[in-house]
Design an enzyme around this catalytic site. Sequence first.
Site, PDB file in Angstrom:
ATOM      1  N   GLU A 145       0.832  -1.221   0.000  1.00  0.00           N
ATOM      2  CA  GLU A 145       0.000   0.000   0.000  1.00  0.00           C
ATOM      3  C   GLU A 145       0.865   1.269   0.000  1.00  0.00           C
ATOM      4  O   GLU A 145       0.509   2.283   0.621  1.00  0.00           O
ATOM      5  CB  GLU A 145      -1.027  -0.045   1.137  1.00  0.00           C
ATOM      6  CG  GLU A 145      -1.955  -1.239   0.922  1.00  0.00           C
ATOM      7  CD  GLU A 145      -3.288  -1.158   1.599  1.00  0.00           C
ATOM      8  OE1 GLU A 145      -3.759  -0.055   1.897  1.00  0.00           O
ATOM      9  OE2 GLU A 145      -3.893  -2.232   1.800  1.00  0.00           O
TER      10      GLU A 145
HETATM   11  N1  CAA Z   1      -6.224  11.466  -4.316  1.00  0.00           N
HETATM   12  C1  CAA Z   1      -6.661  11.847  -5.533  1.00  0.00           C
HETATM   13  N2  CAA Z   1      -5.835  11.989  -6.601  1.00  0.00           N
HETATM   14  C2  CAA Z   1      -4.530  11.753  -6.405  1.00  0.00           C
HETATM   15  C3  CAA Z   1      -3.998  11.361  -5.153  1.00  0.00           C
HETATM   16  C4  CAA Z   1      -4.913  11.233  -4.085  1.00  0.00           C
HETATM   17  N3  CAA Z   1      -4.506  10.834  -2.858  1.00  0.00           N
HETATM   18  N4  CAA Z   1      -2.677  11.201  -5.274  1.00  0.00           N
HETATM   19  C5  CAA Z   1      -2.360  11.480  -6.558  1.00  0.00           C
HETATM   20  N5  CAA Z   1      -3.478  11.805  -7.222  1.00  0.00           N
HETATM   21  C6  CAA Z   1      -3.606  12.203  -8.627  1.00  0.00           C
HETATM   22  C7  CAA Z   1      -2.765  13.434  -8.928  1.00  0.00           C
HETATM   23  O1  CAA Z   1      -3.449  14.632  -8.593  1.00  0.00           O
HETATM   24  C8  CAA Z   1      -2.552  13.298 -10.424  1.00  0.00           C
HETATM   25  O2  CAA Z   1      -3.698  13.724 -11.116  1.00  0.00           O
HETATM   26  P1  CAA Z   1      -3.658  15.067 -12.040  1.00  0.00           P
HETATM   27  O3  CAA Z   1      -2.590  14.828 -13.073  1.00  0.00           O
HETATM   28  O4  CAA Z   1      -5.022  15.144 -12.596  1.00  0.00           O
HETATM   29  O5  CAA Z   1      -3.311  16.187 -11.106  1.00  0.00           O
HETATM   30  C9  CAA Z   1      -2.478  11.785 -10.605  1.00  0.00           C
HETATM   31  O6  CAA Z   1      -3.060  11.192  -9.457  1.00  0.00           O
HETATM   32  C10 CAA Z   1      -1.065  11.273 -10.746  1.00  0.00           C
HETATM   33  O7  CAA Z   1      -0.335  11.720  -9.628  1.00  0.00           O
HETATM   34  P2  CAA Z   1       1.160  12.184  -9.744  1.00  0.00           P
HETATM   35  O8  CAA Z   1       1.309  13.171 -10.856  1.00  0.00           O
HETATM   36  O9  CAA Z   1       1.579  12.616  -8.380  1.00  0.00           O
HETATM   37  O10 CAA Z   1       1.846  10.813 -10.211  1.00  0.00           O
HETATM   38  P3  CAA Z   1       3.251  10.213  -9.863  1.00  0.00           P
HETATM   39  O11 CAA Z   1       3.444   9.080 -10.788  1.00  0.00           O
HETATM   40  O12 CAA Z   1       4.298  11.267  -9.769  1.00  0.00           O
HETATM   41  O13 CAA Z   1       3.037   9.666  -8.360  1.00  0.00           O
HETATM   42  C11 CAA Z   1       2.269   8.008  -6.799  1.00  0.00           C
HETATM   43  C12 CAA Z   1       1.965   8.810  -8.049  1.00  0.00           C
HETATM   44  C13 CAA Z   1       1.880   8.836  -5.579  1.00  0.00           C
HETATM   45  C14 CAA Z   1       3.703   7.611  -6.659  1.00  0.00           C
HETATM   46  C15 CAA Z   1       1.387   6.772  -6.944  1.00  0.00           C
HETATM   47  O14 CAA Z   1       1.763   6.070  -8.104  1.00  0.00           O
HETATM   48  C16 CAA Z   1       1.450   5.845  -5.752  1.00  0.00           C
HETATM   49  O15 CAA Z   1       0.784   6.085  -4.749  1.00  0.00           O
HETATM   50  N6  CAA Z   1       2.214   4.729  -5.848  1.00  0.00           N
HETATM   51  C17 CAA Z   1       2.191   3.693  -4.875  1.00  0.00           C
HETATM   52  C18 CAA Z   1       1.197   2.641  -5.303  1.00  0.00           C
HETATM   53  C19 CAA Z   1       0.706   1.814  -4.167  1.00  0.00           C
HETATM   54  O16 CAA Z   1       0.483   2.291  -3.063  1.00  0.00           O
HETATM   55  N7  CAA Z   1       0.479   0.534  -4.443  1.00  0.00           N
HETATM   56  C20 CAA Z   1      -0.085  -0.341  -3.490  1.00  0.00           C
HETATM   57  C21 CAA Z   1      -0.672  -1.505  -4.182  1.00  0.00           C
HETATM   58  S1  CAA Z   1      -2.109  -2.139  -3.412  1.00  0.00           S
HETATM   59  C22 CAA Z   1      -1.611  -3.103  -2.119  1.00  0.00           C
HETATM   60  O17 CAA Z   1      -0.480  -3.122  -1.731  1.00  0.00           O
HETATM   61  C23 CAA Z   1      -2.722  -3.834  -1.494  1.00  0.00           C
HETATM   62  C24 CAA Z   1      -2.327  -5.033  -0.735  1.00  0.00           C
HETATM   63  O18 CAA Z   1      -2.179  -6.069  -1.272  1.00  0.00           O
HETATM   64  C25 CAA Z   1      -2.239  -4.978   0.714  1.00  0.00           C
END
Ligand code: CAA
Length: 380
Positions: free
Chosen positions: A363
């Site tokens: 996550e």
């Molecule tokens: N709420 C709403 N929108 C959001 C957001 C949030 N919390 N966080 C980011 N966004 C939106 C941004 O506003 C952006 O949209 P716009 O272009 O329209 O403004 C879009 O998402 C992309 O965001 P970024 O430009 O910041 O993208 P990035 O690639 O630089 O970063 C990241 C994105 C934060 C790294 C994201 O990819 C991330 O959270 N990665 C981690 C993924 C993760 O947590 N995976 C877990 C897998 S599930 C799991 O583990 C379950 C399990 O089995 C237990």
Amino acid sequence: MNFSLSEEQKLIKQAAKDFAKQQLLPTILERDELQKFPKEEIEKLSELGFMGMMVAPEFGGSGLDTLSYVLAMEEISKVDASTSVIMSVNNSLVCWGLEKFGNQDQKEKYLKPLASGKKIGAFCLSEPEAGSDATSQKTTAIDQGDHYLLNGTKNWITNGSSASTYLVMAQTDVAKGHKGINTFIVEKDSPGFTVGPKENKLGIRSSDTHTLIFDQVKVPKENRIGADGFGFTFAMKTLSGGRIGIAAQALGIAAGAYELALDYAKQREAFGKPIGGHQAVAFKLAQMHTKIEAARQLVYKAAWEKDQGLNYDLSSAMAKLNASEVAMWASVEAVQIFGGNGFVKEYHVERLMRDAKITQIYEGTSEIQQLVISRAILQE
Ligand code: CAA
């Protein structure tokens, strides 16, 4: 400021504590060793209403607040983090997302059985080449008029084989980048859907983590969640709440390891007195107690912010970052206090130490949490 729990929250905490001791503790060593899914235990957890804790009763849930969910996660994770991740994914990644963003038909058909625990859900975002870099989805869903055709592979999916309902993120328009991602509800018996190999894991071994393969899977149009292109926002918003659940899990692992170490330090004697009477052990316990309490305040505050309808993106990332680091550190300290016995499975602390590691990874890794936190504070 009010730091006290309501009577209802105290009851939930006690119910979770009793459940963990009576239903999970007796079977955890065997399930961990054999990587056995806690099928009967999850059925009993459903009877308690813990698989859809925050879902409204009209959709089969318990209608509780986020803090109650956190308290239950904490108590269950003190004993069995494998069961708590199954619970966490179902509650915060699947049920919450469906209730918040699904339409009435989707809630009737899919949320009700998930919230009541009759079925289990999975959240399918990660791919072989899209873990932290979640916008780089390679799974595609091509619009075919009345349905989408889904193709791709998902990795490290919790509840991979035990789930019946899968929330799957896929790219419907590659040119649009993350704005071309959608989330689909996929049923297990869909032709072309295969549950791939099960991972042989370091920790949370009693949960089932699988690769999933989608080969020309037909998904009805009505199974898309939200408007076209909403899928990545759906994933991010859902993960924000999910991180509170994993922070609570990490807190529980840390507290569980600490409680075992505290008891042991009172009983085990060396050099003529209980080892807790030696400053080397006493100071470790003092540090553990302090850091765990500090972690607890961040986790509870994130839950409180969510319950108040405030933005909790920053607080959930901070709670998870901190609690998972504390869980890793405290569980290593607990093994050290147990000495040779800490290295032996029957004493439970080595398992808690193995389980702690994943809380720094799933996550959103600790590094991703720092990215989220630093972006938020630099924007302020
Ligand atoms: N709420 C709403 N929108 C959001 C957001 C949030 N919390 N966080 C980011 N966004 C939106 C941004 O506003 C952006 O949209 P716009 O272009 O329209 O403004 C879009 O998402 C992309 O965001 P970024 O430009 O910041 O993208 P990035 O690639 O630089 O970063 C990241 C994105 C934060 C790294 C994201 O990819 C991330 O959270 N990665 C981690 C993924 C993760 O947590 N995976 C877990 C897998 S599930 C799991 O583990 C379950 C399990 O089995 C237990």
